[in-house]
Design an enzyme around this catalytic site. Structure first.
Site, mmCIF file in Angstrom:
data_model
loop_
_atom_site.group_PDB
_atom_site.id
_atom_site.type_symbol
_atom_site.label_atom_id
_atom_site.label_comp_id
_atom_site.label_asym_id
_atom_site.label_seq_id
_atom_site.Cartn_x
_atom_site.Cartn_y
_atom_site.Cartn_z
ATOM 1 N N GLU A 223 -9.706 28.215 31.665
ATOM 2 C CA GLU A 223 -9.077 27.296 30.699
ATOM 3 C C GLU A 223 -8.579 27.832 29.646
ATOM 4 O OE1 GLU A 223 -11.725 24.192 28.938
ATOM 5 O OE2 GLU A 223 -10.179 22.934 28.547
ATOM 6 N N CYS B 247 -11.171 20.401 29.277
ATOM 7 C CA CYS B 247 -10.596 19.197 28.700
ATOM 8 C C CYS B 247 -9.284 19.119 28.487
ATOM 9 C CB CYS B 247 -11.449 19.335 27.062
ATOM 10 S SG CYS B 247 -13.035 19.042 27.176
ATOM 11 N N ASN C 76 -11.904 16.013 35.256
ATOM 12 C CA ASN C 76 -12.687 17.283 34.770
ATOM 13 C C ASN C 76 -14.184 16.819 34.503
ATOM 14 O OD1 ASN C 76 -13.639 19.620 33.423
ATOM 15 N ND2 ASN C 76 -13.014 18.563 31.319
ATOM 16 N N GLU C 77 -14.438 16.661 33.326
ATOM 17 C CA GLU C 77 -15.927 16.490 33.028
ATOM 18 C C GLU C 77 -16.074 14.889 32.620
ATOM 19 O OE1 GLU C 77 -17.554 17.989 29.090
ATOM 20 O OE2 GLU C 77 -18.604 19.244 30.378
HETATM 21 O O1 AHR Z 1 -15.848 24.921 28.530
HETATM 22 C C1 AHR Z 1 -15.416 24.585 27.363
HETATM 23 C C2 AHR Z 1 -15.445 22.830 27.511
HETATM 24 O O2 AHR Z 1 -16.679 22.367 27.816
HETATM 25 C C3 AHR Z 1 -14.585 22.370 28.938
HETATM 26 O O3 AHR Z 1 -13.134 22.174 28.527
HETATM 27 C C4 AHR Z 1 -15.054 21.238 29.245
HETATM 28 O O4 AHR Z 1 -14.978 20.777 30.412
HETATM 29 C C5 AHR Z 1 -16.669 21.068 28.646
HETATM 30 O O5 AHR Z 1 -16.852 20.042 27.817
#
Ligand code: AHR
Length: 651
Positions: free
Chosen positions: A49, A239, A374-375
């Protein structure tokens, strides 16, 4: 680097001695005869990322910040002097229209020009070559600029003159050689003529990039990825896929095509943590989806792109329905996903396959996985994922869909997410855990009793966080212990990727991270070595490994798993002693032939749990290997306290 010492000694170590200490000896059975299930090639991977200046200022080797003058403050990163103007008329690149005009300062003793500060400075290695390039034009058809690399005291380290000989935009490139190593240099360009010039996309790369590519990657950082031997490569986030708002989400289509015309985007990590703001953190997309796919191929990993599912970052838009795309308006987002599959796998007769071929890769990238979101969590996510799943199944049933279980490894949202993943029949569920050492140790058995039915598990982001969130040996050892549980359950855990991957020592937002760097050096954390040991001893099949018929998952602080590699004809035993005591272990390798066997013992150990690898001391805790022999099917060994051990036995 691993040091290999060779000791040959018999491990028929004094039987009576062992019998005297039999109460403390752990008897472990490993059944070589009946491998349980296969380990996926994707099992140990990496997740990239653009956080902590991982891309621009990091892996992406560009050294000029704001090279296209597209930052909202168009001269951020630049210091100008004399007669400099930012313009957009008659632009060369429609999506990056800003450029600078350098005009006469009005007196022969005056100067017009501009300096670039780079990312935390521009760092030069003695005798290395740097490719400077830019696009330029001049109104009269004849002008010139002088390009210099200067040190902090404005001493000129090296320079060259470039004649600008066209009224039309044209690319110019020269090679500059650094006479010495300088950590904090600057790039200076000034007008060397009475005629004005227009300058655009001003770029400086080391010539010696990974695989020697222009628009390439920093060699040491890419090598640190290759040396992990990852089976899967998740990108581009994290993110940043979501963005603070949807306008700034990661749009893969903006990251492909000619590099000069990829529009700039904000970076989601600019203002995330009030104690560490980075107002100059943007994404040039010079390292974009094409480069990610090529990198996957270079390092032998399956590409695993993550696409936005119509949600802006849920943390930053808590329960605000307006921040996201309505479910009924998802069509362009779904089209982006379908087009991405075409970009990766379509032939040259397709729109996006054609672009891939034009960019230099006629063959398909053979994409097999796609993560939708993503999350993400909650109903917002499930109802959007449902629309994606329907469209993807219809058009691309061959693609495995990865859904998210949200940011926590348990709790209400996690349970809800999992139930929805089952309902929607996601192929894999992405679980994330950033937890302390106690959690990692206590959860080494996390998957032992998981539902064996679909979906499978992708541990897509995890890292052990010690109190001040450093990378240290304690975190690495806890991860090693936890990973025995991932490996033991490889029938359902099919991928795992540590997070985050990179951090610039002067530009981090989040730690711990797997690889740290400054502009000249990089260091592989202790955690990196744990990942590497797993990936290079992944095996092809899991072997039943028990003590008293039970999995070894924390009793007396021992954690163990074993695999066989049917292609390499080897068995790999992994065992963590997380206690402060030495422990004796007697492996019985069921099915092993009689006679003497050679084995390699690789040990990762530190007396001090706080030990770490730093840029100044990069090899404080690294694996050490030595070779031994044992007889028949009994391998006895004394495990050091606080140690991660890998035994490699050739069959
Ligand atoms: O790895 C850092 C962040 O942690 C990532 O961007 C996100 O997916 C998670 O909250």
């Amino acid at each position: 680097m691993m040091k290999t010492k060779t000791f040959i000694f018999s491990l028929l170590v004094c039987v009576c001695c062992v019998q005297n200490t039999v109460a403390q000896t752990h008897h472990i059975n490993v059944d070589i005869k009946k491998p349980l299930y296969s380990v996926q090639k994707t099992m140990y991977g990496i997740f990239f990322e653009d956080i902590n200046y991982g891309a621009d200022g990091g892996l992406y080797a560009e050294m000029v910040k704001n090279r296209s003058f597209e930052f909202p403050q168009h001269l951020l990163g630049w210091t100008t002097f004399g007669n400099v103007e930012v313009r957009t008329d008659n632009a060369r690149f429609a999506r990056n229209p800003h450029y600078v005009r350098l005009s006469s300062p009005g007196h022969k003793e005056k100067r017009t020009g501009l300096d670039n500060e780079g990312f935390f400075g521009i760092s030069l290695q003695s005798a290395s070559e740097y490719r400077f390039s830019l696009w330029a034009k001049t109104q009269q058809g004849k002008s010139a600029i002088r390009v210099e690399l200067i040190d902090r005291e404005s001493n000129v380290l090296t320079f060259q003159k470039i004649s600008i000989d066209s009224k039309e935009w044209k690319k110019y490139a020269i090679i500059l050689k650094a006479p010495s190593t300088v950590a904090n240099a600057r790039l200076r360009i000034f007008l060397d003529s009475s005629e004005s010039v227009d300058l655009e996309h001003i770029s400086l790369f080391p010539v010696d990039t990974w695989k020697g590519r222009e628009n390439g990657l920093r060699r040491d950082l890419a090598q640190a990825l290759a040396d992990l031997h990852p089976g899967v490569f998740r990108f581009p986030g994290g993110c940043i896929v979501e963005g603070v708002n949807l306008e700034t989400r990661y749009q893969w289509k903006n990251s492909v095509g000619e590099v000069e015309n990829r529009p700039l985007n904000e970076n989601r990590w600019e203002y995330t943590f009030p104690h560490r703001f980075f107002p100059d953190y943007f994404q040039s997309y010079g390292l974009g989806f094409y480069e990610f796919f090529v990198l996957s191929e270079d390092i032998g990993a399956e590409p695993l792109p993550v696409i936005n599912c119509g949600l802006a970052c849920q943390y930053q838009n808590w329960e605000n329905a307006q921040a996201h795309v309505a479910v009924s308006d998802l069509e362009p987002y779904i089209q982006d996903a379908l087009d991405l599959i075409e970009f990766a796998n379509g032939d040259e007769s397709t729109t996006w396959g054609k672009l891939r071929a034009e960019m230099g890769h006629p063959a398909a990238f053979n994409l097999k996985f796609l993560a939708v979101g993503n999350e993400q969590w909650g109903k917002f996510y499930a109802e959007r994922l449902e629309v994606f799943v329907k469209a993807l199944r219809e058009k691309h049933p061959e693609i495995k869909i990865i859904g998210s279980a949200g940011p926590s490894p348990d709790g209400k949202e996690f349970d809800y997410g999992w139930a929805e993943m089952k309902r929607l029949k996601a192929d894999l569920v992405d679980e994330h855990y950033y937890k302390n050492p106690a959690w990692f140790l206590a959860n080494a058995n996390r998957y032992d009793n998981y539902d064996r039915r679909m979906p499978k598990i992708f541990a897509g982001e995890y890292a052990c966080h010690v109190p001040n969130r450093k990378n240290n040996f304690e975190a690495a050892l806890s991860e090693a212990a936890f990973m025995t549980g991932l490996e033991r359950n490889a029938d359902i855990v099919q991928m795992c990727t540590y997070a985050p991957l990179f951090a610039h020592i002067e530009g981090w937002q989040w730690r711990p991270d797997l690889i740290w760097f400054d502009n000249l050096r990089s260091v592989r954390s202790v955690n990196w070595y744990v990942q590497q040991l797993y990936a290079t001893h992944a095996g092809t099949h899991v072997l039943k490994t028990t003590e008293n018929k039970l999995a070894i998952s924390g009793a007396d602080s021992l954690y163990a798993s074993s695999v066989i590699d049917k292609e390499k004809n080897a068995v790999y035993l992994k065992i963590v002693n997380a206690s402060t005591q030495k422990l004796k272990v007697r492996y019985t390798l069921l099915g092993f032939a009689k006679g003497e066997h050679n084995f390699t013992h690789t040990l990762l150990h530190a007396d001090n749990l706080d030990a770490e690898n730093t840029l100044d001391k990069p090899f404080t805790v690294v694996p050490q290997s030595a070779q031994y022999t044992f007889s028949d099917n009994i391998l006895e060994i004394e495990l050091k306290s606080q140690s991660f051990n890998v035994f490699e036995i050739k069959l």
